[in-house]
Write a protein that holds these residues in place. Structure first.
Motif, PDB file in Angstrom:
ATOM      1  N   ALA A 132      -6.334 -63.273  23.174  1.00  0.00           N
ATOM      2  CA  ALA A 132      -6.171 -64.522  23.920  1.00  0.00           C
ATOM      3  C   ALA A 132      -4.753 -65.067  23.773  1.00  0.00           C
ATOM      4  O   ALA A 132      -4.152 -65.544  24.748  1.00  0.00           O
ATOM      5  CB  ALA A 132      -7.183 -65.560  23.447  1.00  0.00           C
ATOM      6  N   PHE A 133      -4.175 -64.975  22.589  1.00  0.00           N
ATOM      7  CA  PHE A 133      -2.804 -65.420  22.364  1.00  0.00           C
ATOM      8  C   PHE A 133      -1.827 -64.606  23.206  1.00  0.00           C
ATOM      9  O   PHE A 133      -0.922 -65.158  23.842  1.00  0.00           O
ATOM     10  CB  PHE A 133      -2.468 -65.307  20.873  1.00  0.00           C
ATOM     11  CG  PHE A 133      -1.038 -65.607  20.546  1.00  0.00           C
ATOM     12  CD1 PHE A 133      -0.598 -66.910  20.472  1.00  0.00           C
ATOM     13  CD2 PHE A 133      -0.132 -64.580  20.321  1.00  0.00           C
ATOM     14  CE1 PHE A 133       0.720 -67.194  20.168  1.00  0.00           C
ATOM     15  CE2 PHE A 133       1.182 -64.848  20.031  1.00  0.00           C
ATOM     16  CZ  PHE A 133       1.619 -66.167  19.953  1.00  0.00           C
ATOM     17  N   LEU A 134      -2.000 -63.298  23.227  1.00  0.00           N
ATOM     18  CA  LEU A 134      -1.090 -62.449  23.997  1.00  0.00           C
ATOM     19  C   LEU A 134      -1.218 -62.688  25.500  1.00  0.00           C
ATOM     20  O   LEU A 134      -0.214 -62.718  26.216  1.00  0.00           O
ATOM     21  CB  LEU A 134      -1.336 -60.978  23.666  1.00  0.00           C
ATOM     22  CG  LEU A 134      -0.978 -60.566  22.236  1.00  0.00           C
ATOM     23  CD1 LEU A 134      -1.378 -59.113  21.990  1.00  0.00           C
ATOM     24  CD2 LEU A 134       0.497 -60.792  21.964  1.00  0.00           C
ATOM     25  N   ILE A 135      -2.420 -62.902  25.984  1.00  0.00           N
ATOM     26  CA  ILE A 135      -2.618 -63.182  27.410  1.00  0.00           C
ATOM     27  C   ILE A 135      -1.976 -64.508  27.781  1.00  0.00           C
ATOM     28  O   ILE A 135      -1.368 -64.647  28.844  1.00  0.00           O
ATOM     29  CB  ILE A 135      -4.112 -63.147  27.770  1.00  0.00           C
ATOM     30  CG1 ILE A 135      -4.615 -61.703  27.726  1.00  0.00           C
ATOM     31  CG2 ILE A 135      -4.373 -63.768  29.128  1.00  0.00           C
ATOM     32  CD1 ILE A 135      -6.099 -61.559  27.925  1.00  0.00           C
ATOM     33  N   ALA A 136      -2.083 -65.494  26.913  1.00  0.00           N
ATOM     34  CA  ALA A 136      -1.466 -66.797  27.190  1.00  0.00           C
ATOM     35  C   ALA A 136       0.051 -66.698  27.229  1.00  0.00           C
ATOM     36  O   ALA A 136       0.712 -67.466  27.929  1.00  0.00           O
ATOM     37  CB  ALA A 136      -1.893 -67.809  26.132  1.00  0.00           C
ATOM     38  N   ARG A 137       0.624 -65.753  26.511  1.00  0.00           N
ATOM     39  CA  ARG A 137       2.076 -65.589  26.485  1.00  0.00           C
ATOM     40  C   ARG A 137       2.616 -64.783  27.662  1.00  0.00           C
ATOM     41  O   ARG A 137       3.813 -64.791  27.908  1.00  0.00           O
ATOM     42  CB  ARG A 137       2.519 -64.909  25.182  1.00  0.00           C
ATOM     43  CG  ARG A 137       2.256 -65.726  23.977  1.00  0.00           C
ATOM     44  CD  ARG A 137       3.197 -66.891  23.943  1.00  0.00           C
ATOM     45  NE  ARG A 137       2.906 -67.698  22.766  1.00  0.00           N
ATOM     46  CZ  ARG A 137       3.207 -68.953  22.656  1.00  0.00           C
ATOM     47  NH1 ARG A 137       3.796 -69.573  23.634  1.00  0.00           N
ATOM     48  NH2 ARG A 137       2.920 -69.614  21.581  1.00  0.00           N
ATOM     49  N   LEU A 138       1.744 -64.081  28.374  1.00  0.00           N
ATOM     50  CA  LEU A 138       2.210 -63.319  29.527  1.00  0.00           C
ATOM     51  C   LEU A 138       2.728 -64.279  30.584  1.00  0.00           C
ATOM     52  O   LEU A 138       2.151 -65.346  30.803  1.00  0.00           O
ATOM     53  CB  LEU A 138       1.077 -62.478  30.119  1.00  0.00           C
ATOM     54  CG  LEU A 138       0.603 -61.287  29.289  1.00  0.00           C
ATOM     55  CD1 LEU A 138      -0.591 -60.634  29.959  1.00  0.00           C
ATOM     56  CD2 LEU A 138       1.710 -60.284  29.110  1.00  0.00           C
ATOM     57  N   PRO A 139       3.800 -63.908  31.277  1.00  0.00           N
ATOM     58  CA  PRO A 139       4.317 -64.825  32.304  1.00  0.00           C
ATOM     59  C   PRO A 139       3.338 -64.938  33.465  1.00  0.00           C
ATOM     60  O   PRO A 139       2.692 -63.970  33.852  1.00  0.00           O
ATOM     61  CB  PRO A 139       5.620 -64.174  32.748  1.00  0.00           C
ATOM     62  CG  PRO A 139       5.505 -62.742  32.344  1.00  0.00           C
ATOM     63  CD  PRO A 139       4.584 -62.699  31.158  1.00  0.00           C
TER      64      PRO A 139
END
Length: 161
Positions: A44-51
Motif C-alpha cells: 500500500a505504501f509503494l502504490i501510494a508513492r507511484l505517480p
C-alpha cells in the motif's frame, strides 16, 4: 512495519527452538503470521508513492474552445416538454448508442437546438471523436440525454472529413 516484521522474526525463532507440542510454539506461530499485514502495508505504501496519471481524461469541453463540427445528425424531440428540466444555456449533451454514451455539443444552446431540430440537420462536435466515431457511423440511431433526461432521438446523417 518494522515492529511487525521484528515480531514475525521472533515468532519464527520461537517456532524453530520450541518443542513441537508446546504453548511457545503456538505463540511463535501466531507471531509469525504478522508478516502478512506488514507486507500488505508495504505494498500500500509503494502504490501510494507511484505517480498519478500525468493527465486526467477530459470530462467536458474547454471554455472558449472553438466549435468544430464532426457529425451532422437529424433530431426528433421526445414527446413532452424537454425544456422544463434542462438548463437553457447548456450546449453539451450525451449521445447514447446501445449501452455507450458519448459527450457531444452543438454550436447553439440546447433550447434553441431542440426547437430547430425538426427544421433540418444539426452539427455536433464530439469530446472524444476517436472513441465515438466507430459507433456513430452514418445511419446510426442514438438517444440524446441532457444530464440524465432523454430529450430527443437522432440519427447520424454524415460525418465530417
Amino acid at each position: 512495519m518494522a515492529v511487525l516484521l521484528a515480531l514475525a522474526m521472533l515468532g519464527a525463532a520461537m517456532r524453530h527452538w520450541a518443542d513441537n507440542p508446546s504453548l511457545a510454539r503456538d505463540v511463535g506461530t501466531l507471531l509469525l503470521v504478522l508478516w502478512l499485514p506488514a507486507v500488505g502495508n508495504l505494498v500500500a505504501f509503494l502504490i501510494a508513492r507511484l505517480p498519478a496519471r500525468s493527465r486526467a481524461a477530459a470530462t467536458g469541453f474547454a471554455d472558449g474552445q472553438p466549435f468544430t463540427p464532426q457529425l451532422r445528425a437529424a433530431f426528433t424531440a421526445i414527446d413532452g416538454d424537454p425544456h422544463r428540466s434542462v438548463d437553457p444555456q447548456r450546449t453539451d449533451w450525451t449521445l447514447v448508442v446501445g449501452g455507450e454514451g458519448f459527450t457531444a455539443r452543438t454550436a447553439q444552446p440546447l433550447s434553441r437546438t431542440l426547437t430547430a431540430a425538426p427544421a433540418g440537420a444539426i452539427d455536433l462536435e464530439l469530446l472524444r471523436p476517436a472513441l465515438a466515431m466507430p459507433r456513430l457511423v452514418p445511419g446510426a440511431a442514438f438517444v440524446v440525454l441532457a444530464g440524465t433526461t432523454p430529450v430527443a432521438r437522432g440519427q447520424v446523417l454524415t460525418t465530417a472529413p
